[in-house]
Design an enzyme around this catalytic site. Sequence first.
Site, PDB file in Angstrom:
ATOM      1  N   ASN A  14      -0.489   2.615   1.642  1.00 37.35           N
ATOM      2  CA  ASN A  14      -2.416   2.654   0.682  1.00 37.35           C
ATOM      3  C   ASN A  14      -2.744   1.335   2.118  1.00 37.35           C
ATOM      4  OD1 ASN A  14      -4.809   2.287   0.159  1.00 37.35           O
ATOM      5  ND2 ASN A  14      -4.342   1.566  -1.958  1.00 37.35           N
ATOM      6  N   LYS A  16      -6.221   0.759   2.363  1.00 37.46           N
ATOM      7  CA  LYS A  16      -7.448   0.052   1.612  1.00 37.46           C
ATOM      8  C   LYS A  16      -7.544  -0.064   2.574  1.00 37.46           C
ATOM      9  CE  LYS A  16      -3.994  -1.923  -2.266  1.00 37.46           C
ATOM     10  NZ  LYS A  16      -3.988  -2.479  -3.181  1.00 37.46           N
ATOM     11  N   HIS A 100      -7.222   6.102  -7.670  1.00 42.79           N
ATOM     12  CA  HIS A 100      -5.921   4.415  -8.052  1.00 42.79           C
ATOM     13  C   HIS A 100      -7.041   3.704  -8.594  1.00 42.79           C
ATOM     14  CE1 HIS A 100      -4.950   0.541  -5.874  1.00 42.79           C
ATOM     15  NE2 HIS A 100      -4.348   1.294  -5.207  1.00 42.79           N
ATOM     16  N   GLU A 102      -8.288   0.659  -7.953  1.00 42.60           N
ATOM     17  CA  GLU A 102      -9.404  -0.346  -7.767  1.00 42.60           C
ATOM     18  C   GLU A 102     -10.367   0.622  -7.719  1.00 42.60           C
ATOM     19  OE1 GLU A 102      -7.253  -1.475  -3.669  1.00 42.60           O
ATOM     20  OE2 GLU A 102      -5.308  -2.312  -5.344  1.00 42.60           O
ATOM     21  N   GLU A 176       1.272   3.101 -10.971  1.00 43.77           N
ATOM     22  CA  GLU A 176       0.918   1.827 -10.511  1.00 43.77           C
ATOM     23  C   GLU A 176       0.460   0.612 -11.557  1.00 43.77           C
ATOM     24  OE1 GLU A 176       0.298   2.293  -6.853  1.00 43.77           O
ATOM     25  OE2 GLU A 176      -1.327   2.675  -7.150  1.00 43.77           O
ATOM     26  N   GLY A 182      -0.761  -5.135  -6.043  1.00 46.19           N
ATOM     27  CA  GLY A 182      -1.496  -6.860  -5.105  1.00 46.19           C
ATOM     28  C   GLY A 182      -1.311  -8.009  -5.644  1.00 46.19           C
ATOM     29  N   SER A 221       3.520  -4.055  -5.981  1.00 44.36           N
ATOM     30  CA  SER A 221       3.776  -5.294  -5.418  1.00 44.36           C
ATOM     31  C   SER A 221       5.597  -5.183  -5.062  1.00 44.36           C
ATOM     32  CB  SER A 221       3.715  -6.678  -6.224  1.00 44.36           C
ATOM     33  OG  SER A 221       2.324  -6.826  -6.596  1.00 44.36           O
TER      34      SER A 221
HETATM   35  C1  PEP Z   1      -1.596  -0.058  -4.081  1.00 42.55           C
HETATM   36  O1  PEP Z   1      -2.427  -0.337  -3.508  1.00 42.55           O
HETATM   37  O2  PEP Z   1      -1.265   0.949  -4.428  1.00 42.55           O
HETATM   38  C2  PEP Z   1      -0.551  -1.061  -4.678  1.00 42.55           C
HETATM   39  C3  PEP Z   1       1.050  -0.523  -5.154  1.00 42.55           C
HETATM   40  O3  PEP Z   1      -0.718  -2.777  -3.988  1.00 42.55           O
HETATM   41  P1  PEP Z   1       0.627  -3.244  -3.618  1.00 42.55           P
HETATM   42  O4  PEP Z   1       2.084  -2.765  -3.180  1.00 42.55           O
HETATM   43  O5  PEP Z   1       0.387  -4.393  -2.873  1.00 42.55           O
HETATM   44  O6  PEP Z   1       0.618  -3.972  -5.262  1.00 42.55           O
END
Ligand code: PEP
Length: 262
Positions: A14, A16, A100, A102, A176, A182, A221
């Site tokens: 992703n 973003k 997601h 976010e 997630e 993040g 992450s």
């Molecule tokens: C994501 O945006 O779906 C995600 C898992 O980000 P990150 O790996 O940076 O935590």
Amino acid sequence: MAQPQQRKIWVAGNWKMNQSREEIRRFFESLKQNWTPTEKVAVALFPTALGIAQAQESSKGMGIQIGTQNAHWEKSGAYTGELSGPLLKEAGVNLCLVGHSERRQYFGETNQTVHLRTKSLLSQGLHVMACIGETRPERESGNTNNILQAQLEALLMAGDDSFRTQACERLVIAYEPVWAIGTGLTATPAQAEETHLWIRNWLTKSLGPSSESISILYGGSIKTESFGELLNCPSVDGGLIGGASLKASDFGSLVRTAISLA
Ligand code: PEP
């Protein structure tokens, strides 16, 4: 990690609101240097809407699916800033990320709108990767499974049986934990396995044995060093990766790890 004959193993990135067209061109130029197309693992990337065409062009022949980060449930209309299923299909896009955290946190996405997007896109023949996950206070208060249950029920139990049949054919779930996105905090393999197994059992109980084909990805992450041990968890079917998908060397390494364990 699941048996490949049962369901797909995924490595999905992703991006973003990152990666200019020039950066996308250079990403694939670099990724191609150590790349063999594979059937063993489904590889996907979600650029911004403006990066889709460049990503499609630059990844030609690599067997990578290029998807969008969101799409509306209506097919057209007065929905400023949104994309629709027909527009995605016209642009050669077959896969869409929805829900997601976010989008839930900053743009008012709710369990109900995640359901509407998923139902509409599946009914139009697209594949959907739907995100679920708990916040830190929800985990710390012992409410993880209640939150996931509410998210899964809203996602899958509204709508009719034909929607659920389509979900078994074309839905991927990305678990997630919001506290891991993040933040540099990754769920431990034990935490990931426990939660993925709970989701798998919920799917089996609610949708029946056909839900075996729904892959459940972990996201939060993921790093090149931590991915192997997450993939070794029997109920983890791959990863949705943010930060570590932005560099071609890291993304290539994540894909090679998945291929070696598939
Ligand atoms: C994501 O945006 O779906 C995600 C898992 O980000 P990150 O790996 O940076 O935590």
